[in-house]
Design a protein around this motif. Structure first.
Motif, short mmCIF file in Angstrom:
data_model
loop_
_atom_site.label_atom_id
_atom_site.label_comp_id
_atom_site.label_asym_id
_atom_site.label_seq_id
_atom_site.Cartn_x
_atom_site.Cartn_y
_atom_site.Cartn_z
N SER A 1 34.84 -33.28 45.46
CA SER A 1 34.31 -31.76 45.41
C SER A 1 34.71 -30.94 46.43
O SER A 1 34.48 -29.87 46.33
N LEU A 2 34.90 -31.67 47.70
CA LEU A 2 35.03 -30.88 48.83
C LEU A 2 36.26 -30.21 48.95
O LEU A 2 36.51 -29.34 49.96
N ARG B 1 37.89 -28.95 58.27
CA ARG B 1 39.52 -29.20 58.30
C ARG B 1 39.75 -30.18 57.51
O ARG B 1 41.09 -30.52 57.22
N SER B 2 39.18 -31.34 57.48
CA SER B 2 39.36 -32.52 56.96
C SER B 2 38.37 -33.26 56.38
O SER B 2 37.24 -33.24 56.90
N TYR B 3 38.37 -34.25 55.37
CA TYR B 3 37.31 -35.21 55.00
C TYR B 3 37.93 -36.37 54.44
O TYR B 3 39.20 -36.41 54.16
N ASP B 4 37.15 -37.43 54.08
CA ASP B 4 37.62 -38.58 53.66
C ASP B 4 37.00 -39.06 52.29
O ASP B 4 35.91 -38.23 51.91
N GLY C 1 29.86 -39.37 57.04
CA GLY C 1 29.18 -38.83 55.93
C GLY C 1 27.86 -39.11 55.63
O GLY C 1 27.17 -38.29 54.76
N GLU C 2 27.26 -40.39 55.89
CA GLU C 2 26.22 -40.91 55.71
C GLU C 2 24.89 -39.89 56.24
O GLU C 2 23.83 -39.92 55.96
#
Length: 136
Positions: free
Chosen positions: A13-14, A37-40, A72-73
């Motif tokens: 969803s990001l 800029r980025s996510y996983d 993320g946590e």
């Protein structure tokens, strides 16, 4: 046959927030603003041109952080910033030294009030020994 729009509840969803300015509220209470800029898949985030914003009453101060990687946590909440609304907020920006001093004074006042409250509760028979050691 008509299908309802699909809403993702995972890190996917990001994708709509990439390259946009976002605010991230962390578990320790810090608020980080920056360009995503980025996510996983674990919602680990990489923010560019980020800053930590500290709010005290009707003022705020910013600490520049540059490129900021967030596990993320540790994310409690994140959302896109509407720059037009952000500029129209009735908050005043102060130098970070002033904000940190105001934050320290506010924390001291809260500690003083808590101490008085704990004393009153203790006089009424309530146990308040857990106040310093309770980490919940």
């Amino acid at each position: 046959m008509s299908f309802a729009p699909q809403f993702f509840t995972t890190a996917e969803s990001l994708v709509d927030s990439l390259d946009k300015k976002i605010l991230v509220l962390l578990r320790d209470g810090r608020k980080i603003l920056g360009v995503l800029r980025s996510y996983d898949q674990f919602a680990n985030l990489v923010l560019q041109d980020s800053l930590e914003r500290i709010y005290v009453r009707d003022a705020y101060g910013d600490i520049e952080r540059g490129v900021f990687i967030i596990r993320g946590e540790n994310v409690v909440l994140l959302g896109e910033i509407d720059c037009d609304v952000e500029d129209a907020l009735p908050l005043r920006q102060l130098p970070i030294q002033d904000i940190l001093e105001m934050q320290r004074e506010e924390a001291e006042e809260k500690a003083r009030k808590d101490k008085l409250r704990f004393q009153l509760l203790h006089k009424q028979g309530f146990s308040v020994d857990f106040a310093d050691s309770d980490l919940y």
